[in-house]
Design a protein around this motif. Structure first.
Motif, PDB file in Angstrom:
ATOM      1  N   ALA A 209       0.831  -1.207   0.000  1.00 29.52           N
ATOM      2  CA  ALA A 209       0.000   0.000   0.000  1.00 29.52           C
ATOM      3  C   ALA A 209       0.863   1.253   0.000  1.00 29.52           C
ATOM      4  O   ALA A 209       1.952   1.292   0.572  1.00 29.52           O
ATOM      5  N   LEU A 210       0.360   2.280  -0.667  1.00 33.39           N
ATOM      6  CA  LEU A 210       1.043   3.570  -0.668  1.00 33.39           C
ATOM      7  C   LEU A 210       0.449   4.497   0.390  1.00 33.39           C
ATOM      8  O   LEU A 210       1.114   5.419   0.857  1.00 33.39           O
ATOM      9  N   HIS A 211      -0.798   4.212   0.755  1.00 36.46           N
ATOM     10  CA  HIS A 211      -1.486   5.114   1.687  1.00 36.46           C
ATOM     11  C   HIS A 211      -2.562   4.339   2.435  1.00 36.46           C
ATOM     12  O   HIS A 211      -3.296   3.557   1.838  1.00 36.46           O
ATOM     13  N   ILE A 212      -2.636   4.556   3.747  1.00 34.05           N
ATOM     14  CA  ILE A 212      -3.671   3.982   4.604  1.00 34.05           C
ATOM     15  C   ILE A 212      -4.446   5.161   5.201  1.00 34.05           C
ATOM     16  O   ILE A 212      -3.833   6.157   5.600  1.00 34.05           O
ATOM     17  N   PRO A 213      -5.789   5.087   5.264  1.00 34.03           N
ATOM     18  CA  PRO A 213      -6.569   6.208   5.796  1.00 34.03           C
ATOM     19  C   PRO A 213      -6.115   6.604   7.200  1.00 34.03           C
ATOM     20  O   PRO A 213      -5.800   5.746   8.017  1.00 34.03           O
TER      21      PRO A 213
ATOM     22  N   PRO B 126       0.468   9.422   8.885  1.00 31.60           N
ATOM     23  CA  PRO B 126       1.300  10.299   8.066  1.00 31.60           C
ATOM     24  C   PRO B 126       2.701   9.716   7.845  1.00 31.60           C
ATOM     25  O   PRO B 126       3.290   9.885   6.781  1.00 31.60           O
ATOM     26  N   GLY B 127       3.214   9.027   8.865  1.00 26.61           N
ATOM     27  CA  GLY B 127       4.547   8.441   8.739  1.00 26.61           C
ATOM     28  C   GLY B 127       4.611   7.376   7.662  1.00 26.61           C
ATOM     29  O   GLY B 127       5.582   7.290   6.899  1.00 26.61           O
ATOM     30  N   PHE B 128       3.561   6.580   7.584  1.00 24.60           N
ATOM     31  CA  PHE B 128       3.495   5.534   6.560  1.00 24.60           C
ATOM     32  C   PHE B 128       3.404   6.170   5.174  1.00 24.60           C
ATOM     33  O   PHE B 128       4.124   5.790   4.242  1.00 24.60           O
ATOM     34  N   ALA B 129       2.543   7.170   5.058  1.00 23.82           N
ATOM     35  CA  ALA B 129       2.372   7.831   3.762  1.00 23.82           C
ATOM     36  C   ALA B 129       3.656   8.550   3.341  1.00 23.82           C
ATOM     37  O   ALA B 129       4.065   8.493   2.173  1.00 23.82           O
ATOM     38  N   ALA B 130       4.296   9.230   4.308  1.00 19.23           N
ATOM     39  CA  ALA B 130       5.502   9.982   3.994  1.00 19.23           C
ATOM     40  C   ALA B 130       6.633   9.070   3.539  1.00 19.23           C
ATOM     41  O   ALA B 130       7.493   9.469   2.751  1.00 19.23           O
ATOM     42  N   ALA B 131       6.619   7.844   4.036  1.00 17.50           N
ATOM     43  CA  ALA B 131       7.647   6.879   3.643  1.00 17.50           C
ATOM     44  C   ALA B 131       7.366   6.295   2.266  1.00 17.50           C
ATOM     45  O   ALA B 131       8.129   5.465   1.769  1.00 17.50           O
ATOM     46  N   GLY B 132       6.247   6.709   1.670  1.00 15.48           N
ATOM     47  CA  GLY B 132       5.882   6.135   0.376  1.00 15.48           C
ATOM     48  C   GLY B 132       5.149   4.827   0.522  1.00 15.48           C
ATOM     49  O   GLY B 132       5.063   4.039  -0.406  1.00 15.48           O
ATOM     50  N   GLY B 133       4.631   4.606   1.715  1.00 15.25           N
ATOM     51  CA  GLY B 133       3.886   3.380   1.962  1.00 15.25           C
ATOM     52  C   GLY B 133       4.784   2.244   2.379  1.00 15.25           C
ATOM     53  O   GLY B 133       5.892   2.466   2.864  1.00 15.25           O
ATOM     54  N   GLY B 134       4.304   1.046   2.198  1.00 15.93           N
ATOM     55  CA  GLY B 134       5.077  -0.108   2.621  1.00 15.93           C
ATOM     56  C   GLY B 134       4.285  -1.388   2.430  1.00 15.93           C
ATOM     57  O   GLY B 134       3.199  -1.372   1.851  1.00 15.93           O
ATOM     58  N   VAL B 135       4.835  -2.449   2.922  1.00 12.04           N
ATOM     59  CA  VAL B 135       4.252  -3.770   2.726  1.00 12.04           C
ATOM     60  C   VAL B 135       3.981  -4.420   4.079  1.00 12.04           C
ATOM     61  O   VAL B 135       4.796  -4.327   4.997  1.00 12.04           O
ATOM     62  N   TYR B 136       2.827  -5.035   4.176  1.00 10.59           N
ATOM     63  CA  TYR B 136       2.546  -5.877   5.323  1.00 10.59           C
ATOM     64  C   TYR B 136       2.307  -7.294   4.809  1.00 10.59           C
ATOM     65  O   TYR B 136       1.781  -7.477   3.717  1.00 10.59           O
ATOM     66  N   ALA B 137       2.677  -8.246   5.602  1.00 14.53           N
ATOM     67  CA  ALA B 137       2.476  -9.631   5.196  1.00 14.53           C
ATOM     68  C   ALA B 137       1.971 -10.455   6.363  1.00 14.53           C
ATOM     69  O   ALA B 137       2.290 -10.199   7.520  1.00 14.53           O
ATOM     70  N   LEU B 138       1.184 -11.413   6.015  1.00 15.19           N
ATOM     71  CA  LEU B 138       0.623 -12.342   6.999  1.00 15.19           C
ATOM     72  C   LEU B 138       0.977 -13.751   6.561  1.00 15.19           C
ATOM     73  O   LEU B 138       0.701 -14.140   5.430  1.00 15.19           O
ATOM     74  N   GLN B 139       1.615 -14.484   7.424  1.00 14.10           N
ATOM     75  CA  GLN B 139       2.005 -15.846   7.114  1.00 14.10           C
ATOM     76  C   GLN B 139       1.262 -16.784   8.051  1.00 14.10           C
ATOM     77  O   GLN B 139       1.387 -16.679   9.273  1.00 14.10           O
ATOM     78  N   MET B 140       0.483 -17.657   7.469  1.00 12.12           N
ATOM     79  CA  MET B 140      -0.309 -18.593   8.263  1.00 12.12           C
ATOM     80  C   MET B 140       0.227 -19.996   8.040  1.00 12.12           C
ATOM     81  O   MET B 140       0.109 -20.545   6.946  1.00 12.12           O
ATOM     82  N   GLU B 141       0.821 -20.532   9.069  1.00 14.53           N
ATOM     83  CA  GLU B 141       1.341 -21.891   8.972  1.00 14.53           C
ATOM     84  C   GLU B 141       0.857 -22.683  10.177  1.00 14.53           C
ATOM     85  O   GLU B 141       0.573 -22.102  11.234  1.00 14.53           O
ATOM     86  N   VAL B 142       0.800 -23.986  10.017  1.00 15.71           N
ATOM     87  CA  VAL B 142       0.371 -24.801  11.149  1.00 15.71           C
ATOM     88  C   VAL B 142       1.309 -24.645  12.334  1.00 15.71           C
ATOM     89  O   VAL B 142       0.959 -24.924  13.468  1.00 15.71           O
ATOM     90  N   SER B 143       2.494 -24.141  12.058  1.00 20.21           N
ATOM     91  CA  SER B 143       3.463 -23.958  13.134  1.00 20.21           C
ATOM     92  C   SER B 143       3.320 -22.602  13.818  1.00 20.21           C
ATOM     93  O   SER B 143       3.984 -22.326  14.809  1.00 20.21           O
ATOM     94  N   GLY B 144       2.497 -21.730  13.286  1.00 18.57           N
ATOM     95  CA  GLY B 144       2.319 -20.435  13.926  1.00 18.57           C
ATOM     96  C   GLY B 144       1.932 -19.371  12.920  1.00 18.57           C
ATOM     97  O   GLY B 144       1.881 -19.613  11.719  1.00 18.57           O
ATOM     98  N   ILE B 145       1.655 -18.183  13.437  1.00 16.70           N
ATOM     99  CA  ILE B 145       1.211 -17.073  12.600  1.00 16.70           C
ATOM    100  C   ILE B 145       2.148 -15.900  12.837  1.00 16.70           C
ATOM    101  O   ILE B 145       2.456 -15.562  13.967  1.00 16.70           O
TER     102      ILE B 145
END
Ligand SMILES: *[C@@H]1O[C@H](CO)[C@@H](O)[C@H](O)[C@H]1NC(C)=O
Ligand SMILES: *[C@@H]1O[C@H](CO)[C@@H](O)[C@H](O)[C@H]1NC(C)=O
Ligand SMILES: *[C@@H]1O[C@H](CO)[C@@H](O)[C@H](O)[C@H]1NC(C)=O
Ligand SMILES: *[C@@H]1O[C@H](CO)[C@@H](O)[C@H](O)[C@H]1NC(C)=O
Ligand SMILES: *[C@@H]1O[C@H](CO)[C@@H](O)[C@H](O)[C@H]1NC(C)=O
Length: 388
Positions: free
Chosen positions: A112-116, A199-218
């Motif tokens: 994402a480049l921008h979050i409300p 504003p910090g996220f937007a000023a940084a040009g956005g960023g990436v979040y990831a979610l990893q779901m494994e039987v061994s943990g999240i």
């Protein structure tokens, strides 16, 4: 400079770290893979109406911009005035639910480049199991914050029996607020990086979040490992080089994640005020506006204060572990609503951080999130769930 942090490997164990692409939500096809809620916010009781697809499109609350990115926004051009006592006044917004669901072995990435953000604004990107009444099938909050908070927070929500195991040394960079995932605020982990939201996220040009779901943990994490920055829609992702997650929920005696998190649908929305952002003591803790009332000082008026109340999403991509068992494959699952299914209604109860001190509106029956008949939508990305 977009957010980029390198840290130690998230995980833990023997899980194969190669994930193959499954679905991409991006560009013109982005909105075809989600269902629009098409109802007032009757789950977190914000002062919004979530439009159906036709209205959201006509009103330009969802569209693909010139850069090819998906925009999902709050109406910021309509002037709203106070109605007669007892008459609801809502601003238009959008709530999307993925048509597909994702089980264990899934990796979900949102770029994402921008979050409300801003006073009264309450955006969230999360997953929820829709097979049973909430929270029997779990909820994973990937991106969520309110008002003038400047950091993201993540949480799992379950019925009793699942707790976050906090490891020593820490397996996460975030701060665990509570470990019991069945309490109203969930097993909550706060992110400390100021560029994780607002504003910090937007000023940084956005960023990436990831979610990893494994039987061994999240595992959930922000930041952009180099191999994500260079990835195309067909590139397998190797997560073994990624650093510590924001939040790690190892599976084990404290939580059998397979049991508590059946296939999850992705939800993306922005509400205004409501049972978290609009609670007076919470609202005034970061917002200092003329009357101190969330609705009066924000929702009413010409909407010019909502110029930052939009998501700009480059893509949401989903992946499946190369070692995932077939039953963990993304569906459409048997229990998922499909287009044309007009009877499926799933009720969920969601109580947000900070809510326990405040009773929700009597009519909300305990702050329920209800899924009206919808097609399900696909996904989101700010957190990585690694299941160990
Ligand atoms: C705004 O939302 C709150 C919380 O649901 C509700 O009590 C209030 O009546 C709403 N205000 C209007 C004018 O609709
Ligand atoms: C975890 O839950 C799954 C699904 O309910 C079950 O098949 C499995 O046996 C459980 N694992 C343990 C260690 O209890
Ligand atoms: C909208 O309202 C704000 C605050 O009341 C005001 O400053 C602004 O000039 C208004 N904008 C327009 C286009 O009327
Ligand atoms: C409404 O918000 C958009 C960003 O989503 C912004 O470009 C535009 O200037 C805003 N309009 C007004 C009238 O504030
Ligand atoms: C929310 O609205 C939907 C659609 O009208 C309805 O099916 C559901 O029962 C409502 N939920 C609550 C908690 O009022």
């Amino acid at each position: 400079m977009r957010v980029l942090f390198l840290v130690l490997p998230c995980l833990l164990g023997h899980v194969a770290a190669i994930y193959n692409p499954v679905t991409e939500y991006a560009g013109d096809a982005f909105f075809d893979k989600f269902a629009y809620y098409g109802n007032v916010d009757n789950t977190t009781w914000g002062n919004v109406t979530f439009l159906n697809q036709a209205d959201a499109t006509v009103q330009q609350l969802t569209f693909v911009n010139g850069a090819g990115n998906a925009i999902i926004k709050v109406d910021n051009t309509t002037t709203l005035t106070a109605g007669a006592p007892g008459v609801a006044v809502n601003r238009n917004s959008v709530r999307l639910t993925s048509l597909d669901s994702y089980g264990m072995g899934s990796l979900i990435i949102i770029d994402a480049l921008h979050i409300p953000f801003g006073c009264s604004v309450w955006p969230s990107f999360w997953t929820v199991g829709i097979e049973t009444e909430w929270p029997l099938s779990g909820e994973i909050d990937i991106i969520e914050a309110i008002n003038d908070m400047n950091n993201n927070q993540v949480a799992l929500h379950t019925v009793q029996g699942c707790a976050q195991q906090v490891l020593t040394p820490p397996a996460q960079t975030g701060h665990t607020v509570g470990t019991d995932c069945s309490v109203p605020e969930g097993c909550l982990v706060t992110e400390s990086q100021p560029n994780s939201y607002g504003p910090g996220f937007a000023a940084a040009g956005g960023g990436v979040y990831a979610l990893q779901m494994e039987v061994s943990g999240i595992c959930l994490r922000p930041n952009v490992p180099p191999n994500i920055q260079s990835a195309t829609t067909s590139t397998p992702i190797d997560t073994s080089t990624w650093g510590l997650p924001t939040a790690a929920y190892p599976a084990g005696a404290s939580c059998n994640v397979t049991q508590f998190f059946p296939p999850q649908n992705l939800v993306l929305l922005t509400t205004l005020c409501g049972v978290w952002a609009g609670v007076p003591s919470i609202y005034t803790s970061t917002c200092h506006t003329p009357t101190g009332d969330c609705f009066t000082d924000n929702v009413l008026g010409n909407g010019s204060n909502y110029a930052d109340a939009y998501w700009e999403i480059r893509y949401i991509r989903t992946y499946l572990s190369s070692s995932a068992v077939p039953s963990g494959a993304p569906s459409p699952t048997a229990g998922s609503p499909t287009a044309g299914d007009t009877t499926t209604v799933i009720t969920s109860t969601v109580v947000k951080t900070g809510l326990p001190t405040v009773a929700p509106p009597a009519s909300s029956a305990g702050t329920r999130r209800v899924w009206a008949p919808v097609w399900l939508l696909a996904l989101v990305g700010s957190l990585l769930f690694f299941m160990l």
